[in-house]
Design an enzyme around this catalytic site. Structure first.
Site, PDB file in Angstrom:
ATOM      1  N   GLY A  53       0.840  -1.190   0.000  1.00  0.00           N
ATOM      2  CA  GLY A  53       0.000   0.000   0.000  1.00  0.00           C
ATOM      3  C   GLY A  53       0.872   1.236   0.000  1.00  0.00           C
ATOM      4  O   GLY A  53       2.031   1.190   0.427  1.00  0.00           O
TER       5      GLY A  53
ATOM      6  N   GLN B 114       3.233   9.887   1.038  1.00  0.00           N
ATOM      7  CA  GLN B 114       4.492   9.148   1.147  1.00  0.00           C
ATOM      8  C   GLN B 114       5.430   9.441  -0.028  1.00  0.00           C
ATOM      9  O   GLN B 114       6.606   9.129   0.042  1.00  0.00           O
ATOM     10  CB  GLN B 114       4.240   7.645   1.250  1.00  0.00           C
ATOM     11  CG  GLN B 114       3.620   7.248   2.576  1.00  0.00           C
ATOM     12  CD  GLN B 114       3.465   5.756   2.650  1.00  0.00           C
ATOM     13  OE1 GLN B 114       2.447   5.212   2.230  1.00  0.00           O
ATOM     14  NE2 GLN B 114       4.492   5.090   3.166  1.00  0.00           N
TER      15      GLN B 114
ATOM     16  N   CYS C  49       6.303  -0.016   7.273  1.00  0.00           N
ATOM     17  CA  CYS C  49       5.893   1.126   6.472  1.00  0.00           C
ATOM     18  C   CYS C  49       7.023   1.488   5.521  1.00  0.00           C
ATOM     19  O   CYS C  49       8.193   1.481   5.916  1.00  0.00           O
ATOM     20  CB  CYS C  49       5.585   2.307   7.392  1.00  0.00           C
ATOM     21  SG  CYS C  49       5.057   3.795   6.527  1.00  0.00           S
ATOM     22  N   LEU C  50       6.669   1.811   4.280  1.00  0.00           N
ATOM     23  CA  LEU C  50       7.677   2.193   3.300  1.00  0.00           C
ATOM     24  C   LEU C  50       8.389   3.485   3.699  1.00  0.00           C
ATOM     25  O   LEU C  50       9.486   3.753   3.228  1.00  0.00           O
ATOM     26  CB  LEU C  50       7.043   2.337   1.919  1.00  0.00           C
ATOM     27  CG  LEU C  50       6.437   1.052   1.358  1.00  0.00           C
ATOM     28  CD1 LEU C  50       5.755   1.326   0.021  1.00  0.00           C
ATOM     29  CD2 LEU C  50       7.487  -0.038   1.229  1.00  0.00           C
TER      30      LEU C  50
ATOM     31  N   HIS D 155      -4.026   1.474   7.884  1.00  0.00           N
ATOM     32  CA  HIS D 155      -2.689   2.070   7.813  1.00  0.00           C
ATOM     33  C   HIS D 155      -2.672   3.215   6.792  1.00  0.00           C
ATOM     34  O   HIS D 155      -2.187   4.312   7.081  1.00  0.00           O
ATOM     35  CB  HIS D 155      -1.685   0.969   7.426  1.00  0.00           C
ATOM     36  CG  HIS D 155      -0.279   1.417   7.290  1.00  0.00           C
ATOM     37  ND1 HIS D 155       0.683   1.111   8.226  1.00  0.00           N
ATOM     38  CD2 HIS D 155       0.354   2.116   6.314  1.00  0.00           C
ATOM     39  CE1 HIS D 155       1.848   1.619   7.833  1.00  0.00           C
ATOM     40  NE2 HIS D 155       1.673   2.231   6.667  1.00  0.00           N
ATOM     41  N   GLU D 156      -3.221   2.972   5.596  1.00  0.00           N
ATOM     42  CA  GLU D 156      -3.202   4.002   4.550  1.00  0.00           C
ATOM     43  C   GLU D 156      -4.118   5.170   4.912  1.00  0.00           C
ATOM     44  O   GLU D 156      -3.769   6.332   4.659  1.00  0.00           O
ATOM     45  CB  GLU D 156      -3.560   3.407   3.190  1.00  0.00           C
ATOM     46  CG  GLU D 156      -2.640   2.308   2.712  1.00  0.00           C
ATOM     47  CD  GLU D 156      -1.147   2.623   2.786  1.00  0.00           C
ATOM     48  OE1 GLU D 156      -0.762   3.806   2.642  1.00  0.00           O
ATOM     49  OE2 GLU D 156      -0.359   1.688   2.994  1.00  0.00           O
TER      50      GLU D 156
ATOM     51  N   HIS E 285      -2.250   7.404   7.229  1.00  0.00           N
ATOM     52  CA  HIS E 285      -1.288   8.276   6.534  1.00  0.00           C
ATOM     53  C   HIS E 285      -1.969   9.562   6.061  1.00  0.00           C
ATOM     54  O   HIS E 285      -1.412  10.654   6.204  1.00  0.00           O
ATOM     55  CB  HIS E 285      -0.685   7.572   5.315  1.00  0.00           C
ATOM     56  CG  HIS E 285       0.539   6.795   5.606  1.00  0.00           C
ATOM     57  ND1 HIS E 285       1.672   7.344   6.191  1.00  0.00           N
ATOM     58  CD2 HIS E 285       0.836   5.492   5.380  1.00  0.00           C
ATOM     59  CE1 HIS E 285       2.600   6.418   6.312  1.00  0.00           C
ATOM     60  NE2 HIS E 285       2.111   5.276   5.833  1.00  0.00           N
TER      61      HIS E 285
END
Length: 181
Positions: A56, A61, A104-105, A146-147, A150
């Site tokens: 995701g 991000q 997380c990226l 999670h997304e 963000h």
């Protein structure tokens, strides 16, 4: 690395915003213009997510403070969920709370046991403005929550407490990516 094309893809890999970048810690703005630039953003987000081997990715991000996320994520039964949501709203998050490993990226290489509900529903629209409702369970529900976090300016470490939070934040400060630039 910014604006690096992926062979066989129409998307461009963008530079990832990392923990501490102000764009990750502020709520994103709703999308009001639908058209080619939004379609390019979604394509770039997929290219960046795949290059980073994520499941995701939220627009902030990659430094874009807009309410958009993409996903290509399995659920607990290994069913693949692929799509994107513009102006998402988390309308349900319920069921049992599961503390599962979450990464997380924007915090590459770090993970921590993070509590999330086992069921989530997100409503929004597609890049063409069509209504969409996404229902997820298990790992996919974790991804949806999670997304959405963000886009509200939160990262998973904001959901941690005590020693778990202290450990992951210490590891983030020591990470090679935290010392770049």
């Amino acid at each position: 690395m910014r604006n690096r094309p992926i062979p066989g893809s129409s998307g461009i890999v963008r530079t990832m915003s990392l923990l501490g970048d102000p764009v990750l810690h502020a709520a994103c703005e709703p999308v009001t213009e639908f058209g080619p630039s939004l379609a390019r953003l979604v394509e770039d987000m997929y290219a960046t997510m795949y290059e980073a081997r994520g499941v995701g990715l939220a627009a902030n991000q990659i430094g874009v403070p807009s309410r958009v996320f993409v996903f290509d994520c399995p659920d607990d039964e290994d069913v693949r969920h692929l799509g994107h949501v513009v102006n998402p709203v988390l309308v349900e998050a319920d069921g049992i709370t599961v503390r599962g490993s979450e990464g997380c990226l924007s915090l590459p290489g770090l993970e921590a046991g993070t509590p999330r509900f086992d069921h989530a529903v997100v409503e929004g629209v597609t890049m063409t403005g069509e209504p969409v409702r996404i229902d997820g369970t298990g790992f996919f529900a974790r991804c949806l929550q999670h997304e959405c976090d963000h886009l509200e300016g939160r990262v998973y470490t904001d959901r941690l407490t005590g020693l778990r939070r202290a450990r992951v934040l210490r590891a983030a400060r020591r990470a090679s990516w935290a010392r770049r630039g």
